[in-house]
Scaffold this motif. Structure first.
Motif, PDB file in Angstrom:
ATOM      1  N   SER A 254      88.696 -17.204 -12.216  1.00 31.33           N
ATOM      2  CA  SER A 254      89.310 -17.357 -13.524  1.00 31.33           C
ATOM      3  C   SER A 254      90.809 -17.470 -13.301  1.00 31.33           C
ATOM      4  O   SER A 254      91.322 -17.070 -12.256  1.00 31.33           O
ATOM      5  CB  SER A 254      88.971 -16.179 -14.447  1.00 31.33           C
ATOM      6  OG  SER A 254      89.549 -14.991 -13.961  1.00 31.33           O
ATOM      7  N   ALA A 255      91.506 -18.024 -14.285  1.00 30.95           N
ATOM      8  CA  ALA A 255      92.938 -18.249 -14.131  1.00 30.95           C
ATOM      9  C   ALA A 255      93.651 -18.105 -15.456  1.00 30.95           C
ATOM     10  O   ALA A 255      93.063 -18.250 -16.517  1.00 30.95           O
ATOM     11  CB  ALA A 255      93.189 -19.635 -13.554  1.00 30.95           C
ATOM     12  N   GLU A 256      94.929 -17.817 -15.362  1.00 29.92           N
ATOM     13  CA  GLU A 256      95.812 -17.808 -16.511  1.00 29.92           C
ATOM     14  C   GLU A 256      96.392 -19.219 -16.593  1.00 29.92           C
ATOM     15  O   GLU A 256      96.896 -19.753 -15.612  1.00 29.92           O
ATOM     16  CB  GLU A 256      96.917 -16.787 -16.262  1.00 29.92           C
ATOM     17  CG  GLU A 256      97.535 -16.246 -17.487  1.00 29.92           C
ATOM     18  CD  GLU A 256      98.444 -15.079 -17.145  1.00 29.92           C
ATOM     19  OE1 GLU A 256      99.652 -15.311 -17.095  1.00 29.92           O
ATOM     20  OE2 GLU A 256      97.911 -13.977 -16.910  1.00 29.92           O
TER      21      GLU A 256
ATOM     22  N   LYS B 240      97.481 -20.180 -12.746  1.00 31.53           N
ATOM     23  CA  LYS B 240      97.619 -19.107 -11.763  1.00 31.53           C
ATOM     24  C   LYS B 240      96.302 -18.343 -11.680  1.00 31.53           C
ATOM     25  O   LYS B 240      95.760 -17.909 -12.700  1.00 31.53           O
ATOM     26  CB  LYS B 240      98.752 -18.174 -12.182  1.00 31.53           C
ATOM     27  CG  LYS B 240      99.107 -17.156 -11.149  1.00 31.53           C
ATOM     28  CD  LYS B 240     100.361 -16.409 -11.579  1.00 31.53           C
ATOM     29  CE  LYS B 240     100.790 -15.423 -10.528  1.00 31.53           C
ATOM     30  NZ  LYS B 240     102.007 -14.708 -10.935  1.00 31.53           N
ATOM     31  N   VAL B 241      95.785 -18.178 -10.470  1.00 37.15           N
ATOM     32  CA  VAL B 241      94.498 -17.517 -10.258  1.00 37.15           C
ATOM     33  C   VAL B 241      94.600 -16.050 -10.655  1.00 37.15           C
ATOM     34  O   VAL B 241      95.457 -15.314 -10.170  1.00 37.15           O
ATOM     35  CB  VAL B 241      94.037 -17.647  -8.790  1.00 37.15           C
ATOM     36  CG1 VAL B 241      92.719 -16.905  -8.567  1.00 37.15           C
ATOM     37  CG2 VAL B 241      93.897 -19.122  -8.413  1.00 37.15           C
TER      38      VAL B 241
ATOM     39  N   ALA C 109      84.645 -20.007  -4.521  1.00 37.73           N
ATOM     40  CA  ALA C 109      86.106 -19.911  -4.459  1.00 37.73           C
ATOM     41  C   ALA C 109      86.540 -18.888  -3.406  1.00 37.73           C
ATOM     42  O   ALA C 109      87.466 -19.143  -2.624  1.00 37.73           O
ATOM     43  CB  ALA C 109      86.670 -19.543  -5.822  1.00 37.73           C
ATOM     44  N   GLU C 110      85.875 -17.743  -3.370  1.00 42.60           N
ATOM     45  CA  GLU C 110      86.211 -16.728  -2.367  1.00 42.60           C
ATOM     46  C   GLU C 110      85.910 -17.237  -0.965  1.00 42.60           C
ATOM     47  O   GLU C 110      86.722 -17.069  -0.044  1.00 42.60           O
ATOM     48  CB  GLU C 110      85.441 -15.429  -2.620  1.00 42.60           C
ATOM     49  CG  GLU C 110      85.812 -14.346  -1.605  1.00 42.60           C
ATOM     50  CD  GLU C 110      84.966 -13.105  -1.722  1.00 42.60           C
ATOM     51  OE1 GLU C 110      85.580 -12.021  -1.826  1.00 42.60           O
ATOM     52  OE2 GLU C 110      83.728 -13.204  -1.698  1.00 42.60           O
ATOM     53  N   LEU C 111      84.763 -17.866  -0.796  1.00 41.35           N
ATOM     54  CA  LEU C 111      84.386 -18.394   0.519  1.00 41.35           C
ATOM     55  C   LEU C 111      85.358 -19.462   1.007  1.00 41.35           C
ATOM     56  O   LEU C 111      85.593 -19.596   2.208  1.00 41.35           O
ATOM     57  CB  LEU C 111      82.952 -18.945   0.480  1.00 41.35           C
ATOM     58  CG  LEU C 111      81.860 -17.907   0.190  1.00 41.35           C
ATOM     59  CD1 LEU C 111      80.512 -18.595   0.006  1.00 41.35           C
ATOM     60  CD2 LEU C 111      81.794 -16.864   1.296  1.00 41.35           C
TER      61      LEU C 111
ATOM     62  N   GLY D  98      96.594 -14.616  -7.626  1.00 40.13           N
ATOM     63  CA  GLY D  98      98.036 -14.830  -7.645  1.00 40.13           C
ATOM     64  C   GLY D  98      98.473 -16.203  -7.179  1.00 40.13           C
ATOM     65  O   GLY D  98      99.617 -16.599  -7.400  1.00 40.13           O
ATOM     66  N   GLU D  99      97.586 -16.937  -6.519  1.00 41.99           N
ATOM     67  CA  GLU D  99      97.943 -18.287  -6.077  1.00 41.99           C
ATOM     68  C   GLU D  99      98.034 -19.217  -7.278  1.00 41.99           C
ATOM     69  O   GLU D  99      97.374 -19.011  -8.293  1.00 41.99           O
ATOM     70  CB  GLU D  99      96.907 -18.816  -5.078  1.00 41.99           C
ATOM     71  CG  GLU D  99      96.912 -18.054  -3.778  1.00 41.99           C
ATOM     72  CD  GLU D  99      95.904 -18.566  -2.772  1.00 41.99           C
ATOM     73  OE1 GLU D  99      96.146 -18.396  -1.580  1.00 41.99           O
ATOM     74  OE2 GLU D  99      94.857 -19.136  -3.175  1.00 41.99           O
TER      75      GLU D  99
END
Length: 116
Positions: A31-33, A48-49, A58-60, A66-67
């Motif tokens: 999710s992102a802002e 922004k993540v 996404a994690e993999l 924060g990126e």
């Protein structure tokens, strides 16, 4: 005019998948802002993540909280129309989603997320 959406980027980043048949919508897992400019034809000004889900594609792929996402499949941010970004984020199971990401240290790198 600038609007900031603090809600989850869920409509653009997460699609639930039931089964793994080709052609089914897949899950990306973050999710992102999102900040946008404009009202009738909003454009993304910043993504922004906010959260990366454990075990997700996404994690993999190495995406971290924060990126900043600087481009979605070549559509550069700022400037990518929100409607186009939404369409680019919808992928089928097995597809790859290319992102250009700015790491926390300021370096930029291409990230390929394989959708499941």
């Amino acid at each position: 005019m600038r609007y900031t959406y603090r809600t989850l980027f869920a409509l653009m980043c997460l699609s639930s998948s039931i089964g793994v048949n080709a052609g089914e919508k897949g899950s990306i897992g973050f999710s992102a802002e999102v900040s946008v400019s404009g009202f009738f034809s909003p454009e993304l000004t910043e993504v922004k993540v906010k959260e990366v889900f454990a075990g997700s594609p996404a994690e993999l792929a190495g995406l971290e909280i924060g990126e900043k996402i600087l481009a979605i499949d070549g559509c550069e941010i700022p400037g990518c129309p929100a409607s186009k970004a939404k369409k680019l984020m919808v992928r089928n199971v097995g597809d790859t989603l290319p992102l250009l990401v700015e790491k926390l240290d300021g370096s930029k790198h291409d990230l390929m997320i394989k959708v499941n």
